[in-house]
Enzyme design. Structure first.
Site, mmCIF file in Angstrom:
data_model
loop_
_atom_site.group_PDB
_atom_site.id
_atom_site.type_symbol
_atom_site.label_atom_id
_atom_site.label_comp_id
_atom_site.label_asym_id
_atom_site.label_seq_id
_atom_site.Cartn_x
_atom_site.Cartn_y
_atom_site.Cartn_z
ATOM 1 N N GLY A 9 0.866 -1.181 0.000
ATOM 2 C CA GLY A 9 0.000 0.000 0.000
ATOM 3 C C GLY A 9 0.903 1.230 0.000
ATOM 4 O O GLY A 9 1.689 1.413 0.935
ATOM 5 N N ALA A 10 0.800 2.017 -1.061
ATOM 6 C CA ALA A 10 1.634 3.223 -1.152
ATOM 7 C C ALA A 10 0.760 4.464 -1.032
ATOM 8 O O ALA A 10 1.007 5.493 -1.648
ATOM 9 C CB ALA A 10 2.405 3.231 -2.479
ATOM 10 N N ASP A 34 1.961 -1.481 -4.593
ATOM 11 C CA ASP A 34 0.568 -1.004 -4.657
ATOM 12 C C ASP A 34 -0.004 -1.462 -5.987
ATOM 13 O O ASP A 34 0.735 -1.728 -6.937
ATOM 14 C CB ASP A 34 0.538 0.527 -4.549
ATOM 15 C CG ASP A 34 -0.824 1.062 -4.121
ATOM 16 O OD1 ASP A 34 -0.916 1.647 -3.020
ATOM 17 O OD2 ASP A 34 -1.796 0.920 -4.906
ATOM 18 N N ASN A 96 -12.021 -4.477 2.792
ATOM 19 C CA ASN A 96 -10.617 -4.675 3.167
ATOM 20 C C ASN A 96 -10.228 -6.139 3.354
ATOM 21 O O ASN A 96 -9.073 -6.492 3.151
ATOM 22 C CB ASN A 96 -10.266 -3.825 4.395
ATOM 23 C CG ASN A 96 -10.040 -2.365 4.001
ATOM 24 O OD1 ASN A 96 -10.006 -2.040 2.814
ATOM 25 N ND2 ASN A 96 -9.900 -1.499 4.982
ATOM 26 N N ASN A 121 -7.487 -1.469 8.397
ATOM 27 C CA ASN A 121 -8.654 -1.557 9.298
ATOM 28 C C ASN A 121 -9.788 -2.404 8.722
ATOM 29 O O ASN A 121 -9.874 -2.530 7.500
ATOM 30 C CB ASN A 121 -9.197 -0.140 9.533
ATOM 31 C CG ASN A 121 -8.520 0.526 10.718
ATOM 32 O OD1 ASN A 121 -8.258 -0.110 11.722
ATOM 33 N ND2 ASN A 121 -8.241 1.813 10.577
ATOM 34 N N HIS A 176 -9.082 -1.892 18.357
ATOM 35 C CA HIS A 176 -8.878 -0.559 17.784
ATOM 36 C C HIS A 176 -10.228 -0.038 17.291
ATOM 37 O O HIS A 176 -10.560 -0.106 16.131
ATOM 38 C CB HIS A 176 -7.882 -0.662 16.629
ATOM 39 C CG HIS A 176 -7.519 0.659 16.043
ATOM 40 N ND1 HIS A 176 -7.134 1.743 16.800
ATOM 41 C CD2 HIS A 176 -7.447 1.076 14.749
ATOM 42 C CE1 HIS A 176 -6.866 2.763 16.001
ATOM 43 N NE2 HIS A 176 -7.057 2.378 14.753
HETATM 44 N N1 LIG Z 1 -4.293 0.647 12.503
HETATM 45 C C1 LIG Z 1 -4.404 1.942 12.551
HETATM 46 O O1 LIG Z 1 -4.250 2.541 13.614
HETATM 47 C C2 LIG Z 1 -4.676 2.721 11.295
HETATM 48 C C3 LIG Z 1 -4.449 4.104 11.236
HETATM 49 C C4 LIG Z 1 -4.672 4.766 10.035
HETATM 50 C C5 LIG Z 1 -5.145 4.071 8.924
HETATM 51 N N2 LIG Z 1 -5.384 2.748 9.029
HETATM 52 C C6 LIG Z 1 -5.875 1.974 7.888
HETATM 53 O O2 LIG Z 1 -4.814 1.809 6.950
HETATM 54 C C7 LIG Z 1 -5.346 1.614 5.636
HETATM 55 C C8 LIG Z 1 -4.659 2.570 4.664
HETATM 56 O O3 LIG Z 1 -4.960 3.911 4.967
HETATM 57 P P1 LIG Z 1 -4.424 5.086 4.029
HETATM 58 O O4 LIG Z 1 -4.793 6.361 4.677
HETATM 59 O O5 LIG Z 1 -3.011 4.844 3.638
HETATM 60 O O6 LIG Z 1 -5.348 4.851 2.735
HETATM 61 P P2 LIG Z 1 -5.026 5.325 1.226
HETATM 62 O O7 LIG Z 1 -6.298 5.252 0.499
HETATM 63 O O8 LIG Z 1 -4.258 6.594 1.238
HETATM 64 O O9 LIG Z 1 -4.041 4.175 0.703
HETATM 65 C C9 LIG Z 1 -4.423 2.848 0.543
HETATM 66 C C10 LIG Z 1 -3.608 2.278 -0.607
HETATM 67 O O10 LIG Z 1 -3.853 0.869 -0.684
HETATM 68 C C11 LIG Z 1 -3.750 0.547 -2.059
HETATM 69 N N3 LIG Z 1 -4.293 -0.794 -2.322
HETATM 70 C C12 LIG Z 1 -5.599 -1.161 -2.453
HETATM 71 N N4 LIG Z 1 -5.666 -2.484 -2.719
HETATM 72 C C13 LIG Z 1 -4.392 -2.944 -2.745
HETATM 73 C C14 LIG Z 1 -3.809 -4.226 -2.965
HETATM 74 N N5 LIG Z 1 -4.561 -5.309 -3.201
HETATM 75 N N6 LIG Z 1 -2.459 -4.325 -2.926
HETATM 76 C C15 LIG Z 1 -1.687 -3.259 -2.687
HETATM 77 N N7 LIG Z 1 -2.172 -2.017 -2.468
HETATM 78 C C16 LIG Z 1 -3.521 -1.878 -2.501
HETATM 79 C C17 LIG Z 1 -4.477 1.671 -2.760
HETATM 80 O O11 LIG Z 1 -4.158 1.717 -4.145
HETATM 81 C C18 LIG Z 1 -3.964 2.879 -1.972
HETATM 82 O O12 LIG Z 1 -2.809 3.440 -2.564
HETATM 83 C C19 LIG Z 1 -6.858 1.847 5.785
HETATM 84 O O13 LIG Z 1 -7.527 0.601 5.897
HETATM 85 C C20 LIG Z 1 -6.980 2.619 7.085
HETATM 86 O O14 LIG Z 1 -8.234 2.475 7.691
HETATM 87 C C21 LIG Z 1 -5.162 2.062 10.178
#
Ligand SMILES: NC(=O)c1ccc[n+]([C@@H]2O[C@H](COP(=O)([O-])OP(=O)(O)OC[C@H]3O[C@@H](n4cnc5c(N)ncnc54)[C@H](O)[C@@H]3O)[C@@H](O)[C@H]2O)c1
Length: 309
Positions: A9-10, A34, A96, A121, A176
């Site tokens: 994920g980038a 990504d 997800n 998440n 969480h």
């Molecule tokens: N655990 C925590 O405390 C916490 C905190 C913040 C965000 N998050 C979670 O982290 C995740 C990412 O958040 P974000 O702000 O970076 O979102 P974002 O939309 O900025 O980035 C998500 C990326 O995932 C990529 N992606 C989608 N499917 C994919 C796959 N099969 N393989 C590789 N990449 C793929 C997308 O192209 C996108 O670039 C979300 O689920 C968010 O809820 C968790």
């Protein structure tokens, strides 16, 4: 440093995580993967081009395939959809699972010995998906959430007391989500119980703000969720593992009898070192904290029960 760390994920969290890992030189090579062609390559190259200014020698690479991730020491999974205003983390469940499941399959095939840190998440359920799909032992699948929730709690306490964040020790346990459990009984300021420094109504308000911390940022950003503090949390875990620091940090871990619970991921204090999650620490909880942790576990089990793998 280790040889290779992959960030899947980038997006906001992933790219910031990769940048922080590179700037701290935690790996010889940092690979960002990504599905959005061009994004990981462009961000990876851009980050690498900052190396001569920021002075780091971790090589950052972006890609859409797993070839270059082969034999990673650590994989951080941030792939997935983030919340928009009005959404709960559980609203992201099905979409997800459909993302994290194939990611975990790829990780298993290409980096069978990696330690996996999950960020996507709903966190505790995505940890379960990653563990079930990879079949990795619980030492090598750990979730990042408690560090973030605790950092939010500590930052609010520091504002209230007008003191350094460094001197605030605290732990937020549980899932969480809205049921997370900030442990007031273990919150101290350089050893002084926080209850001696902050009145109950103010503390209660800080706890409520902590529980709502993610939604507060989502409401401001409107198009996505927090990523500076989340990426800091993920990188603190990476650093503890790479440098075998044996840090005691709140992380989501697979419980096998600890706290009287089995067969789910939940935020608990763990020892993090080169082997990953090396130990779960069981601390004494008040009756209220025990009840809150049990309620939080229920809030994790419910969405976990509907996941089909
Ligand atoms: N655990 C925590 O405390 C916490 C905190 C913040 C965000 N998050 C979670 O982290 C995740 C990412 O958040 P974000 O702000 O970076 O979102 P974002 O939309 O900025 O980035 C998500 C990326 O995932 C990529 N992606 C989608 N499917 C994919 C796959 N099969 N393989 C590789 N990449 C793929 C997308 O192209 C996108 O670039 C979300 O689920 C968010 O809820 C968790």
């Amino acid at each position: 440093m280790v040889n290779k760390i992959t960030v899947v994920g980038a997006g906001n969290v992933g790219a910031t995580t990769a940048q922080r890992i590179a700037e701290k030189e935690l790996a010889r090579t940092v690979v960002m993967v990504d599905i959005a062609d061009g994004i990981p390559q462009g961000k990876g190259l851009d980050q690498w081009e900052s190396a001569p200014i920021e002075l780091f020698d971790s090589r950052v690479i972006g890609t859409t395939t797993y070839d270059e991730t082969k034999d990673s020491d650590i994989v951080v999974i941030t792939a997935g959809v983030a919340r928009k205003p009005g959404m709960s983390r559980d609203d992201l469940l099905n979409v997800n699972v459909a993302i994290v499941k194939p990611v975990a399959e790829q990780v298993k095939a290409t980096s069978p010995n990696a330690i996996v840190i999950v960020v996507s998440n709903p966190l505790d359920v995505m940890c379960y998906v990653a563990k079930a799909v990879t079949g990795f032992p619980r030492e090598r699948v750990i979730g990042m959430a408690g560090i973030l929730d605790t950092a939010r709690y500590r930052s609010f306490l520091a504002m209230e007391l007008d003191i350094s964040v460094r001197d605030i020790q605290a732990m937020v346990l549980g899932g969480h989500g809205d049921t997370m459990v900030p442990l007031i009984s273990y919150t101290t300021v350089s050893g002084i119980p926080v209850t001696q420094l902050i009145a109950k109504d103010k503390l209660d308000a800080i706890v409520a703000r902590t529980r709502n911390g993610g939604a507060e940022i989502v409401k401001f950003l409107k198009t996505g969720s927090a990523y500076y503090a989340p990426s800091s949390g993920a990188v603190q875990m990476v650093e503890a593992i790479v440098h075998d620091q044996k840090r005691i940090l709140p992380c989501s871990a697979w419980l096998d009898g600890e706290y009287g619970m089995k067969g789910l991921f939940l935020g608990v204090p763990v020892k993090l070192g080169r082997k990953g999650m090396e130990k779960i620490l069981e601390v004494t909880l008040t009756a209220d904290e025990k009840a809150a942790l049990a309620k939080s576990a229920e809030a994790v089990r419910e969405p976990m029960g509907v996941v089909k793998l």
